[in-house]
Structures are given as C-alpha cells and as structure tokens.
Design a protein around this motif. Structure first.
Motif, PDB file in Angstrom:
ATOM      1  N   CYS A   1      16.379  36.960  36.606  1.00  6.25           N
ATOM      2  CA  CYS A   1      17.763  36.680  36.253  1.00  6.25           C
ATOM      3  C   CYS A   1      18.589  37.961  36.348  1.00  6.25           C
ATOM      4  O   CYS A   1      18.060  39.062  36.290  1.00  6.25           O
ATOM      5  CB  CYS A   1      17.819  36.106  34.841  1.00  6.25           C
TER       6      CYS A   1
ATOM      7  N   CYS B   1      20.953  38.776  34.236  1.00  7.63           N
ATOM      8  CA  CYS B   1      21.445  39.220  32.940  1.00  7.63           C
ATOM      9  C   CYS B   1      20.651  40.420  32.412  1.00  7.63           C
ATOM     10  O   CYS B   1      19.596  40.763  32.934  1.00  7.63           O
ATOM     11  CB  CYS B   1      21.378  38.078  31.941  1.00  7.63           C
TER      12      CYS B   1
ATOM     13  N   TYR C   1      19.049  38.304  27.984  1.00 10.06           N
ATOM     14  CA  TYR C   1      18.841  36.869  28.115  1.00 10.06           C
ATOM     15  C   TYR C   1      20.193  36.176  28.259  1.00 10.06           C
ATOM     16  O   TYR C   1      21.216  36.725  27.862  1.00 10.06           O
ATOM     17  CB  TYR C   1      18.065  36.286  26.929  1.00 10.06           C
ATOM     18  N   CYS C   2      20.169  35.002  28.869  1.00 10.63           N
ATOM     19  CA  CYS C   2      21.379  34.211  29.017  1.00 10.63           C
ATOM     20  C   CYS C   2      20.975  32.747  29.102  1.00 10.63           C
ATOM     21  O   CYS C   2      19.789  32.431  29.036  1.00 10.63           O
ATOM     22  CB  CYS C   2      22.153  34.639  30.263  1.00 10.63           C
TER      23      CYS C   2
ATOM     24  N   CYS D   1      18.263  31.685  31.702  1.00 10.98           N
ATOM     25  CA  CYS D   1      16.862  32.077  31.565  1.00 10.98           C
ATOM     26  C   CYS D   1      16.350  31.952  30.128  1.00 10.98           C
ATOM     27  O   CYS D   1      15.240  32.408  29.827  1.00 10.98           O
ATOM     28  CB  CYS D   1      16.662  33.508  32.064  1.00 10.98           C
TER      29      CYS D   1
HETATM   30 ZN   LIG Z   1      19.370  35.490  32.131  1.00 11.83          ZN
END
Ligand SMILES: [Zn+2]
Lengths: 105, 340
Positions: free
Chosen positions: B95, B97, B100-101, B104
């Motif tokens: 991902c 990011c 985390y986002c 994911c």
């Molecule tokens: Zn992410």
C-alpha cells in the motif's frame, strides 16, 4: 572448470520456497521419463532457500536441459492444480447435505 | 491436457469426494493423488492463505487486571471474517500509505466499563467495526452470540482501545491461520506399514480403528506385503477457525499453490542473452556459500554418467564459470542455478 557434459544436470536455488513447493515439484519432475534424478533440499531451516537438483538421462541431453525439465515440472504442477480445482467444484456441486432426504450420491 | 495424461495415465488424475461438510469443517477424500501434492495442499492451507487479524492496538485505557501486551495478544487471536479478502483488502506492504489506511486495514474499537457490582465479561461482539468496512467483523458462532472472551472487568475497571486489523498469513503469525487444524490421514489399515503400532499385548485390541477404516478394504489375512505400494488416498479434515468457510480455504489453497508456481515460472522464464536456457540467476556454486547446497557436496561424489565431479561441478570453492555472477530479480522468489 571442466564441464564434460554441459547442461546434463543442474541445481536450482529457489528463494522463499520450502517443502510445500519443494516436495511436490520434486515428485512431479521425477514423473518426467527424461529425468534420471530429481531431489530437493533445504540446507538450513533458518535460510529461506530451497535447492532442487535435476539430472537428465544422457540419451536426452541433445534436446532436453534440466531447465526444460524444471519448467515442465512447474507447468505440470499448475495443470494438476487446475484439475484439482475442477474436481473440487464438481464434488461440491454434487455434495448433498446430511439430513437432506434426497438421495446421497 | 496432453501433458497431464502422460503423467497420470488414462485414469483422469486426482479425484475429490466430500464426505461431510458444514460451515465450520469439511472432510474430503483426495484419491488417486500422490503424497507430495496432498501434503503441499495441507501445508498451504495451514500457513499461506491470507486472512485478516488485529495487528496493531492503540490502548487509551486499560485498568483491567490483564497487562497491555497480554490483551493485545488476545485481541490478535480473535477470528475476524475474511471471506473474499483478496477482492477487498491489500497488504500494508503493498500500500502507498505510511502506516495503515482503509485500503489495507480495518479498524475496530472497543469500549467497556464495569459500573455495577457484578463483574463484566468483554466478548468479541463488543468490538465495534468501523463503518463501511467490507470485512473484519468478529466471528461469532456460539448460540449466545457473544464470540470469544477477551477480558473480564470488575467494578471501576475500564477498557478503551482501537484495534487495526491487517491482512497477513499464518507463516508470519499463527493468528492469521484460517484453519484451527487440518486432519491428514492415509492408509487407515496400515497396509503400507508406515506405522509401528506400539502395544502391550495385542495391537489390534489396543488401538482404535481409524474413522476412515470403513472407506477402504481391510487387509486380507495372510496377504503378502506389497513393498511397492504407495499411498494414493488421503483423508483431509479441514477445520475452520471461523474466518473463512472450509470450501474457501481449500479453493484458496489451490489458488496460492498456483501463485507460487506462477512466481517461480516468471522468475525462471527471464532468460539471459547467452540463450543457454537458464535464467538470469545463473551463478557459480560456492561463490557466496561454500559447498552449502544440496547434499553438502561431499568430495568424490560421482554421478553415474559424469565421473569425477562433485555435485556442484569441478570448480569447487569459488570457481568461476562462464556464466558470471549472480543476479537478483525483483521478486522474492529469486532463482539461481548451479551448473554441473
Ligand atoms: Zn494502506
């Protein structure tokens, strides 16, 4: 370095693979009638390395390299997976829940 | 299917029969199959199928008797719904990011406090999943609809935390295992004699019959031992941990086995200019490890057709070949070849 018969046999090292692929691949390569020997080894459990050794029968050296046997093995294993997928879907479609009163297959 | 027929003959290759199945487990029979492949399937179902599990916990308040680390570990083990995860979530490492986002990860929050005189039990159902999440809700299978116990609180104790669940595989941490267990059995009558049944007086009396015994012919008294026989029928019992239904576990198992193959094929197909039929990874043995490969490379080892060579060719330690140095590909599954 003297290589008397270049390409008659070879060892391949595959990183990031283990017994899951190693043994299945070894087995399927041994099924190839042109292959004299195939074996795999994971030299050390804390290294993610899988070595696979292939030796071709001398009568096939002209047209078959260990690389070809390896690629054929990988292809054959992929075909086997396709077949299993198909077999499983068929089995699932034919599965009758227990307790269902219709005829069990 | 031509190649395939030459491998397995005209007998159509492996067959699958489902013996019994429900939402939590499936008993299947893999017949006309070989041990290596059946075991590959077992191993991959145990360790390499992605699911979602809590991976990061941000604790605001924890006044319970359970320490933070202990609590985090318990939260990680809570099975979360992971059906069709590959269409819904990517790995954080793939991902864009930073940490985390929503592409994911899935966020779950937990707030519980005990105000009364009686102790309060915090269950998996108390985890509140972020709105719009496509997966990751706690798996609840018990008749009371509570899920697993996370923690107990007495009067005045409180839990307030945020959990970030991520995609992963059990090879990295067992919390991502889709299976609680995979039963694997063959040859229920021990005709192949792979087992020596220990006994006090009589093995037949003391050992229970396999639950799969009725699926195969019992041995005939006085039957000669067939030392060429190999196992060909495998009884698998896939027991789901709850995050995936058993049929999805099996299908994902095959899928990830194929992905493994595809990755290796991809790496090896990348041929070099010399056109010798080997991939880019050709290197001389012993260049970065000393005889550390297959078989330990004992000196004097000879193959029947190529006398006087070690398994790694005549070069021995550090011997350079015309193939040059080792090149690493982009994929984690880099392949290298040792000639000879
Ligand atoms: Zn992410």
């Amino acid at each position: 370095m003297t290589v008397r018969h270049p390409g008659g046999s070879a060892s391949f090292e595959i990183l990031g693979e283990d017994h899951t692929l190693g043994n299945a691949l070894r087995y399927i390569i041994m099924k190839n009638p042109e292959v004299e020997f195939c074996g795999y080894s994971i030299p050390h459990p804390s290294e993610e390395k899988m070595n696979i050794r292939i030796q071709i029968y001398p009568e096939y050296w002209e047209h078959t390299k260990p690389y070809d046997a390896l690629m054929k093995g990988l292809d054959d294993l992929a075909d086997l997976c396709d077949h299993i997928t198909h077999a499983f879907k068929e089995a699932r479609d034919n599965f009758v829940e227990p307790g269902d009163n219709s005829e069990q297959r | 299917m031509d190649d395939y027929d030459t491998i397995y003959g005209s007998d159509r290759g492996p067959q699958i029969t489902i013996k019994e199945a429900d939402s939590r487990h499936a008993q299947i029979v893999l017949s006309n199959c070989d041990l290596a492949f059946a075991n590959a399937l077992r191993r991959i179902m145990l360790a390499e199928i992605p699911t979602i599990a809590i991976d990061i916990v941000e604790i605001q308040t924890n006044t319970s008797v359970i320490p933070d680390e202990f609590l985090c570990h318990r939260l990680g083990m809570v099975p979360l719904d992971s059906t069709n995860i590959d269409d819904k979530l990517i790995y954080t490492r793939d991902c864009f990011c930073d940490q985390y986002c929503e592409r994911c990860s899935v966020t779950l929050s937990l707030h519980a406090r005990c105000t009364g005189e009686d102790n309060v039990t915090v269950y998996a159902r108390d985890l509140v999943i972020a709105e719009g999440a496509q997966l990751g809700s706690p798996v609840i299978n018990d008749p009371e609809g509570q899920g697993t116990v996370i923690c107990k609180l007495r009067k005045g104790q409180e839990l307030r935390l945020k959990c970030i669940a991520k995609k992963g595989i059990a090879k990295e941490h067992a919390k991502w295992a889709p299976t609680a267990a995979v039963g694997f059995e063959y040859d229920p009558w021990n005709k192949l004699r792979h087992i020596d049944y220990w006994y006090e007086e009589d093995a037949k009396e003391e050992w229970p019959k396999s639950k799969y015994a009725d699926w195969e012919e019992p041995p005939i008294e006085g039957e000669p031992f067939n030392y060429d026989a190999v196992p060909s029928r495998f009884y698998l019992d896939i027991e789901s941990a709850g995050s995936l239904p058993p049929d999805e576990i099996l299908q994902q198992g095959i899928k990830y086995l194929q992905e493994k193959l595809a990755a290796v094929i991809e790496t090896f197909s990348n041929k070099n200019e010399t056109g010798d039929g080997f991939g880019d990874g050709v290197r001389s043995p012993g260049q970065d490890y000393s005889m550390g490969g297959m078989g330990g490379g004992g000196a004097g080892y000879e193959t029947p057709y190529q006398g006087g060579r070690t398994p790694f060719g005549g070069g021995g330690f550090g011997g350079a070949t015309e193939y040059g140095g080792r090149l690493m590909g982009g994929h984690k599954c880099v392949a290298a070849v040792a000639m000879g």
